[in-house]
Design a protein around this motif. Structure first.
Motif, PDB file in Angstrom:
ATOM      1  N   LEU A 258       1.511   4.869  -6.795  1.00  0.00           N
ATOM      2  CA  LEU A 258       1.480   3.989  -5.632  1.00  0.00           C
ATOM      3  C   LEU A 258       0.529   4.564  -4.585  1.00  0.00           C
ATOM      4  O   LEU A 258       0.679   5.710  -4.159  1.00  0.00           O
ATOM      5  N   LEU A 259      -0.464   3.769  -4.204  1.00  0.00           N
ATOM      6  CA  LEU A 259      -1.432   4.171  -3.189  1.00  0.00           C
ATOM      7  C   LEU A 259      -1.233   3.321  -1.944  1.00  0.00           C
ATOM      8  O   LEU A 259      -1.365   2.098  -1.981  1.00  0.00           O
ATOM      9  N   ASP A 260      -0.910   3.981  -0.858  1.00  0.00           N
ATOM     10  CA  ASP A 260      -0.736   3.315   0.431  1.00  0.00           C
ATOM     11  C   ASP A 260      -2.114   3.128   1.064  1.00  0.00           C
ATOM     12  O   ASP A 260      -2.793   4.106   1.400  1.00  0.00           O
ATOM     13  N   THR A 261      -2.547   1.886   1.222  1.00  0.00           N
ATOM     14  CA  THR A 261      -3.873   1.603   1.781  1.00  0.00           C
ATOM     15  C   THR A 261      -3.811   0.974   3.164  1.00  0.00           C
ATOM     16  O   THR A 261      -4.839   0.495   3.663  1.00  0.00           O
ATOM     17  N   LEU A 299      -0.716   0.936  -8.413  1.00  0.00           N
ATOM     18  CA  LEU A 299      -0.074  -0.058  -7.553  1.00  0.00           C
ATOM     19  C   LEU A 299      -0.422   0.253  -6.103  1.00  0.00           C
ATOM     20  O   LEU A 299      -0.394   1.415  -5.687  1.00  0.00           O
ATOM     21  N   THR A 300      -0.784  -0.769  -5.340  1.00  0.00           N
ATOM     22  CA  THR A 300      -1.078  -0.601  -3.924  1.00  0.00           C
ATOM     23  C   THR A 300      -0.008  -1.289  -3.081  1.00  0.00           C
ATOM     24  O   THR A 300       0.843  -2.019  -3.591  1.00  0.00           O
ATOM     25  N   ASP A 301      -0.075  -1.052  -1.788  1.00  0.00           N
ATOM     26  CA  ASP A 301       0.916  -1.633  -0.887  1.00  0.00           C
ATOM     27  C   ASP A 301       0.820  -3.148  -0.837  1.00  0.00           C
ATOM     28  O   ASP A 301       1.776  -3.826  -0.438  1.00  0.00           O
ATOM     29  N   SER A 344       6.608  -3.753   1.442  1.00  0.00           N
ATOM     30  CA  SER A 344       7.574  -4.638   0.787  1.00  0.00           C
ATOM     31  C   SER A 344       7.005  -5.261  -0.487  1.00  0.00           C
ATOM     32  O   SER A 344       7.716  -5.456  -1.462  1.00  0.00           O
ATOM     33  N   ARG A 345       5.721  -5.573  -0.501  1.00  0.00           N
ATOM     34  CA  ARG A 345       5.136  -6.157  -1.707  1.00  0.00           C
ATOM     35  C   ARG A 345       5.131  -5.163  -2.852  1.00  0.00           C
ATOM     36  O   ARG A 345       5.364  -5.530  -4.009  1.00  0.00           O
ATOM     37  N   ALA A 346       4.849  -3.927  -2.557  1.00  0.00           N
ATOM     38  CA  ALA A 346       4.909  -2.903  -3.602  1.00  0.00           C
ATOM     39  C   ALA A 346       6.340  -2.727  -4.096  1.00  0.00           C
ATOM     40  O   ALA A 346       6.578  -2.511  -5.290  1.00  0.00           O
TER      41      ALA A 346
END
Length: 454
Positions: A258-261, A299-301, A344-346
């Motif tokens: 998971l990458l927080d962008t 997976l991104t935010d 929330s989408r992630a």
């Protein structure tokens, strides 16, 4: 490597631009000769000097004759470009090979070859080709390098035609171009024991049928050489022909990176910014997990998953690891900040408890997003978070003694929810942080009494 299709440029499609184009191609030398000739003609007319008139006419006619001859030159050249490699990590060099071929029946004059490249890749390369015989070819190359990831167009090639006196230059452009992909830096990681791997990797690997669809649940028909001990009698009686059970194969372990962008989660810009560290870390973990045989996804935010094949978005066993890595590296090469403010989408993409290992690279977190991550932990077999606090990344490493109060509180909440949370200081090595996460996870497992680890 990538190869550009051959393109052809005619040196004299003169009717396209007319003599006006040729005259516009006069060099500084040609314009100076023309101006000097015109001045000499005027002075000769005023002073009545016939010798000066002849000199003036010679000076004025010479650049015009060169432009006319160059304009009517009719030879054709073909050009191609090859990148080696077409996908290169940031900070590394790629070599661009150019090939020119004279496909006409007459030799060329002086040619100057120029390739268009973005400023970030370096200066624009120029090459002088003295003379190319009929059917001959020339090969030249140059290097490009970028510290910034991205996709950069190369081309189109430009060919400058020049007369022997340097009075006039005409430019012909090719139509093809290539794209150089600069991917994030990938740091090799050592193997560590992290929770969530036991579902399909190592000694604790579970075994299940190698399913490829709903129809695979039904045993297949008997084939010559099949062991009779594998006959499935219930299906045989149902279908009226001999049916056998399918062989069991190990189920591949899964890993979600998971990458927080979120733009609000990071401060600063440039190759040494916190966001670039997170992108490089995500790329390194993806490659590391693929090499260990995991089915992985990025997976991104925003909820976007790469690769997107199948309902779960994981790179399945039917997809080569190199292809999966290429898709994810290409996505990371161009990933930027999102306008979203939450995760929330992630969270919606992490369904059920069959997600395997979850590795997250996070920016600044508020209480709401920390709560979302706490719920996300319940949907994974194991979870590791690398938290990059902007407050620490905007300071010098010597000025940072530990996480800020807000960052420390968020780390505590993540750890209480079951995350292995590591605070990443500015300039930290991903290898060191990866090993630290392994040690912290091992200590957590020991404290809990031997939770499964890979």
């Amino acid at each position: 490597m990538s190869t550009a299709g051959s393109a052809r440029a005619e040196g004299t499609r003169g009717d396209r631009g007319g003599l006006r184009t040729a005259l516009a191609g006069l060099t500084t030398r040609g314009r100076s000769f023309l101006a000097a000739g015109a001045a000499a003609v005027v002075c000769a007319y005023v002073l009545g000097q016939s010798d000066l008139l002849r000199v003036g006419l010679l000076l004025a006619v010479l650049p015009l004759m060169c432009a006319g001859v160059l304009h009517r030159t009719r030879y054709r050249v073909a050009g191609s470009r090859r990148l080696s490699p077409a996908r290169v990590p940031a900070g590394s060099e790629a070599r661009v090979h150019l090939r020119m071929e004279n496909v006409s029946r007459m030799p060329t004059g002086l040619l100057m070859l120029q390739d268009r490249v973005p400023y970030v890749l370096g200066p624009r390369p120029r090459f002088v080709l003295d003379r190319v015989e009929a059917g001959g070819r020339r090969e030249v190359s140059y290097r490009v390098r970028s510290d910034l990831r991205g996709r950069y167009p190369l081309g189109p090639l430009q060919l400058r035609l020049s007369d022997p006196f340097g009075m006039c230059e005409l430019t012909r452009s090719f139509s093809t171009y290539d794209t150089l992909t600069v991917i994030p830096r990938v740091e090799p990681l050592p193997p560590v024991r992290l929770s969530g791997e036991a579902k399909g990797y190592g000694d604790g690997r579970q075994r299940s049928l190698a399913l490829a669809g709903e129809d695979d649940v039904i045993p297949r028909g008997y084939r010559y050489g099949d062991d009779l001990r594998r006959v499935h009698w219930r299906s045989t009686a149902r279908y009226g022909e001999l049916m056998v059970r399918r062989e069991e194969q190990p189920q591949r372990a899964r890993c979600t990176v998971l990458l927080d962008t979120r733009a609000v989660a990071y401060d600063g810009a440039g190759p040494d910014a916190a966001f670039e560290w997170a992108v490089s870390g995500a790329a390194s973990v993806l490659v590391h997990m693929l090499e260990r045989g995991f089915s992985v996804r990025l997976l991104t935010d925003t909820g976007d998953a790469v690769p997107g094949e199948g309902s779960d978005g994981f790179a399945g066993a039917s997809q080569e690891s190199a292809d999966a890595a290429g898709l994810m590296m290409d996505a990371l090469a161009v990933v930027g900040h999102s306008d979203g403010a939450g995760l929330s989408r992630a969270y919606d993409m992490v369904r059920g408890g069959n997600e395997g290992l979850l590795v997250a690279f996070l920016g600044d977190l508020d209480e709401e997003q920390t709560s979302v991550l706490a719920r996300m932990r319940q949907r994974s077999g194991g979870a590791v978070a690398f938290v990059l606090d902007s407050g620490t990344w905007l300071r010098e490493p010597s000025d940072v003694s530990g996480p800020l109060d807000g960052g420390g509180e968020r780390l505590r909440m993540l750890r209480e929810a079951g995350w292995t949370a590591v605070s990443v200081p500015r300039g930290a090595s991903l290898e060191d942080q990866w090993q630290l996460a392994g040690r912290e996870r091992f200590g957590l497992v020991t404290a809990r009494g031997g939770e499964g680890a890979g």
